[in-house]
Design an enzyme around this catalytic site. Sequence first.
Site, PDB file in Angstrom:
ATOM      1  N   ASP A  12       0.859  -1.189   0.000  1.00  0.00           N
ATOM      2  CA  ASP A  12       0.000   0.000   0.000  1.00  0.00           C
ATOM      3  C   ASP A  12       0.900   1.245   0.000  1.00  0.00           C
ATOM      4  OD1 ASP A  12       0.779   0.477   2.616  1.00  0.00           O
ATOM      5  OD2 ASP A  12      -1.235   0.392   3.468  1.00  0.00           O
ATOM      6  N   CYS A  69       2.556  -3.307   4.140  1.00  0.00           N
ATOM      7  CA  CYS A  69       1.827  -2.071   4.458  1.00  0.00           C
ATOM      8  C   CYS A  69       2.609  -1.385   5.579  1.00  0.00           C
ATOM      9  CB  CYS A  69       0.366  -2.365   4.822  1.00  0.00           C
ATOM     10  SG  CYS A  69       0.116  -3.422   6.265  1.00  0.00           S
ATOM     11  N   GLY A  70       1.986  -0.525   6.356  1.00  0.00           N
ATOM     12  CA  GLY A  70       2.723   0.180   7.401  1.00  0.00           C
ATOM     13  C   GLY A  70       3.255  -0.764   8.468  1.00  0.00           C
ATOM     14  N   THR A  71       2.405  -1.697   8.879  1.00  0.00           N
ATOM     15  CA  THR A  71       2.776  -2.632   9.950  1.00  0.00           C
ATOM     16  C   THR A  71       2.778  -4.097   9.521  1.00  0.00           C
ATOM     17  OG1 THR A  71       0.453  -2.838  10.562  1.00  0.00           O
ATOM     18  CG2 THR A  71       1.722  -1.137  11.713  1.00  0.00           C
ATOM     19  N   GLY A  74      -2.661  -5.041   8.707  1.00  0.00           N
ATOM     20  CA  GLY A  74      -3.849  -4.927   7.856  1.00  0.00           C
ATOM     21  C   GLY A  74      -3.790  -5.895   6.678  1.00  0.00           C
ATOM     22  N   HIS A 102       7.366 -23.887   9.890  1.00  0.00           N
ATOM     23  CA  HIS A 102       6.410 -24.507  10.820  1.00  0.00           C
ATOM     24  C   HIS A 102       4.954 -24.234  10.463  1.00  0.00           C
ATOM     25  CE1 HIS A 102       9.233 -25.104  14.518  1.00  0.00           C
ATOM     26  NE2 HIS A 102       9.880 -25.309  13.384  1.00  0.00           N
ATOM     27  N   HIS A 136       5.071 -30.779  10.435  1.00  0.00           N
ATOM     28  CA  HIS A 136       4.054 -29.870  10.967  1.00  0.00           C
ATOM     29  C   HIS A 136       2.719 -29.984  10.229  1.00  0.00           C
ATOM     30  CE1 HIS A 136       7.037 -27.870  13.465  1.00  0.00           C
ATOM     31  NE2 HIS A 136       7.843 -27.926  12.429  1.00  0.00           N
TER      32      HIS A 136
END
Length: 153
Positions: A12, A69-71, A74, A102, A136
Site C-alpha cells: 500500500d 503495508c505500514g505494519t 492490515g 512450521h 508440521h
Amino acid sequence: MDKIIKLAFGTDHAAAEVRNKIKEYFQSSGYEIEDFGFCGEGSCDYPDYALKVAEAVVGKKADKGVLICGTGIGMSVAANKVKGVIAAVCWDEDTAKLAAQHNGANILCLGSRTATLNELCRRIKIFLETPFEKRHSQRIKKIREIEKLQCQK
Ligand code: RB5
C-alpha cells in the site's frame, strides 16, 4: 518446494519508498515478480492489494506472496480471509523462517514503518528460501479443517 521462482507482490502507500527497491533486488536475484500494486500517487486501501496477491497465490499463479503495508497487520488480516491463505506478519528473520518452516505460510506480511529496507529484504529472502517441514502437516490440516467449517457459515 524447489527454489521459489514466482512471487506475487503487493503494497500500500506506506511502502511507496521501499517497493521498487525490494522488487529490483529480488528480480536481480532471479525471482519472477508479479506486481499487483499499489504504485499510484496518494493513498489506497490495503485490502484491495491483499486480495489480489492472495488470489494469485491460492490460484497457483505464484509460489508465494509478499505484502507490505505500514505494519503488515492490515495486509495479513485481509489476506487471511481468502481460503487457502496462511499469511504471517513477521518481525525478524527468525519469525520469517519459522512462518515458512512450521506454519506453512504462503504469504509474508511486513511493516514498512517497523523495519529498514535491509531488514525487509532479509526477511523476504529467508521466507522464500525456507521450505515447509512436513512434520508440521497435522497442524496445518487442522487449520484447513477450521477454515472449511467456518467458510460454510
Ligand atoms: C496506512 O496508513 C496503514 O494503516 C496501513 O499501511 C497498515 O499499516 C495497516 O495495517
